[in-house]
Design an enzyme around this catalytic site. Structure first.
Site, PDB file in Angstrom:
ATOM      1  CE  LYS A  51      35.321  36.609  43.154  1.00 14.96           C
ATOM      2  NZ  LYS A  51      34.246  37.569  42.882  1.00 14.96           N
ATOM      3  CB  SER A 300      34.430  29.549  46.624  1.00 10.61           C
ATOM      4  OG  SER A 300      34.554  30.131  47.903  1.00 10.61           O
TER       5      SER A 300
END
Length: 399
Positions: A51, A300
Site C-alpha cells: 500500500k 501483499s
C-alpha cells in the site's frame, strides 16, 4: 484509462522511496503445488504492505497548495499506515479516520507515523463518510485506498519489478479487495506481455468483485481472516480495468488461507497476513488451473495480529495431524493414568493437555474418559499411538 507510461512514471517517482522487494522462486512450494512459484515479498516494505506504493505516488504528485492543506484517508489497516508514513516523510499533515473497532495496535502504529487518528463509526462506510466530511470541511485532500488512478499506478509498479526479474512468467495471481493492486498490475503486465494471464483471488466471504464481474449474487459475509481484502464494494475505476484486463477470478475459503499462512511461515520463514496469502491459497485450492505454469504470487502484506497468528498455527497443526486429540476409556483406578502416559511416551508422542471426564460420559460409573491432546509427527504417528494403547487393552480413538 490508465496506461503503461503512467505506471512507469510512478516507478520513477518511487525510486529510493519504497523498497524494490525480492522476487524469487520457491522450490518447495513449486514441488507442492505442481507449478513453478515465484514470490514477490511486499511484506518486507517498511509498513509491511504494498500500500505504500500507491500512497507515495499520490502524495508526491500533490501541488504545493495541496501539500499545505494536508491529506485525509480512511482505513483500518495497511492504507492508513502507508499514507501516514509517507506523509510524515514528506512533511504533510495526515488525518486518518479509522472505525472504532480497529485493533489498538493498528491505531498506535498509525499514530507512530505522525498521523492524527480519528476513531469514528462502527463500520468502514461510516468512517469513510466522516473522512469525506473532514475533507470538505477542512480542505484536506482525500486519499482513496484504491479508486484513484495515482494509487492504482503506484500499485502497478509491483508488476514492473516482477517482470523485470522474471520476464517469462505465464501467470500473475493477485488478491483483490477494492481492486487497486490487480488493476495496476494487470495494466502493466498486459502492456509488457499481452499473453500473460492475470488472475484475481477473493475470499468466499467477500466476493464483491467476483459478483460484479461474473454477474453472480453470492452472499457477503461479516468477517474473514483476510480482512485486508474484505471490501463490500469494489471501485468503479478498478472494476472497469479488471473487466478489461483480468483473465479470471477465483474464490478461496478460510481454511485455504489459513493453510497458506502456515505454509509460508514454515517453508519460506516469512510472515504473511490473510490477504497476502490468498494467492497461494488459490494455488492450493485449484492446482489443476496452474499445473506446469510459471506463476508469480504477491505476498501483499504481513500485518497480522499475533493472537490470530497463534490460533492459525495451532489449527494448521491439527489439519496436518501434528496436533491431535484422542480419547482413552479406562478403569478409574490408581495407576491407570500413569500407564496411559507411559504408553504414549514410548510411542514417541508428547502430551500437551490431559483432561479427565467422569460426569459428562456414557461410560460405566467406575470408568473414566481421558482426553489427551498430543504433539505428533503426523497422521501415521497418531494411528500408531492409538494402536499401542489398544494393544495394552485400552479403548482409544481420535476425537
Amino acid at each position: 484509462m490508465l496506461e503503461r507510461h503512467d505506471i512507469e512514471a510512478a516507478a520513477q517517482r518511487l525510486t529510493g522511496q519504497v523498497l524494490d522487494t525480492p522476487c524469487v522462486e520457491s522450490r518447495t512450494l513449486s514441488q507442492l503445488t505442481g507449478c513453478q512459484v515465484f514470490l514477490k515479498f511486499e511484506n518486507l516494505q517498511y509498513t509491511a504492505s504494498f500500500k505504500e506504493r500507491g500512497a507515495c505516488n499520490k502524495l508526491v504528485q500533490l501541488t504545493p497548495e495541496e501539500r499545505a492543506r494536508g491529506v485525509v484517508a480512511m482505513s483500518a489497516g495497511n492504507h492508513a499506515q502507508g499514507v501516514a508514513y509517507h506523509a510524515q516523510r514528506l512533511g504533510l499533515r495526515a488525518v486518518i479516520v479509522m472505525p472504532r473497532f480497529t485493533p489498538g495496535v493498528k491505531v498506535e502504529r498509525t499514530r507512530g507515523f505522525g498521523a492524527e487518528v480519528v476513531l469514528h463509526g462502527d463500520t468502514l462506510d461510516e468512517a469513510r463518510a466522516h473522512a469525506r466530511e473532514l475533507s470538505a470541511n477542512e480542505g484536506l485532500v482525500f486519499v482513496h485506498p484504491y479508486d484513484d488512478e495515482a494509487i492504482i499506478a503506484g500499485q502497478g509498479t509491483v508488476a514492473l519489478e516482477m517482470l523485470r526479474v522474471q520476464p517469462d512468467l505465464d501467470c500473475l495471481v493477485v488478491a483483490i479487495g477494492g481492486g487497486g493492486l490487480i488493476a495496476g498490475m494487470a495494466t502493466a503486465a498486459k502492456a509488457i506481455r499481452p499473453g500473460i494471464e492475470v488472475i484475481g483471488v477473493q475470499t468466499e466471504r467477500f466476493p464483491s468483485m467476483y459478483n460484479a464481474i461474473k454477474g453472480t449474487h453470492l452472499p457477503m459475509g461479516v468477517s474473514t481472516i483476510a480482512e485486508g481484502i474484505a471490501v463490500a464494494s469494489p471501485g468503479q475505476i478498478t472494476q472497469a480495468i479488471v473487466r478489461n484486463q483480468v483473465d479470471d477470478l477465483l474464490l478461496v475459503d478460510e481454511g485455504d488461507i489459513e493453510q497458506a499462512i502456515v505454509m509460508l511461515l514454515e517453508i519460506e520463514k516469512t510472515l504473511v497476513e490473510g490477504a497476502g496469502s490468498a494467492g497461494l491459497a488459490a494455488l492450493l485450492k485449484h492446482p489443476q488451473r496452474f499445473a506446469g505454469k510459471k506463476v508469480g504470487l504477491v505476498l501483499s502484506g504481513g500485518n497480522i495480529d499475533p493472537l490470530l497468528l497463534a490460533s492459525i498455527i495451532e489449527r494448521g497443526m491439527v489439519r496436518a495431524g501434528r496436533l491431535a486429540r484422542i480419547q482413552v476409556n479406562a478403569r478409574d483406578v490408581p495407576g491407570n493414568l500413569a500407564r496411559i502416559t507411559a504408553i504414549v511416551a514410548e510411542a514417541g508422542a508428547n502430551i500437551d493437555e490431559v483432561h479427565h471426564q467422569r460426569a459428562f460420559t456414557l461410560l460405566a460409573a467406575q470408568n473414566v474418559a481421558v482426553e489427551l491432546v498430543l504433539q505428533t509427527r503426523g497422521r501415521e504417528h497418531i494411528a500408531e499411538v492409538i494402536r499401542q494403547l489398544q494393544a495394552h487393552g485400552f479403548e482409544a480413538a481420535l476425537v
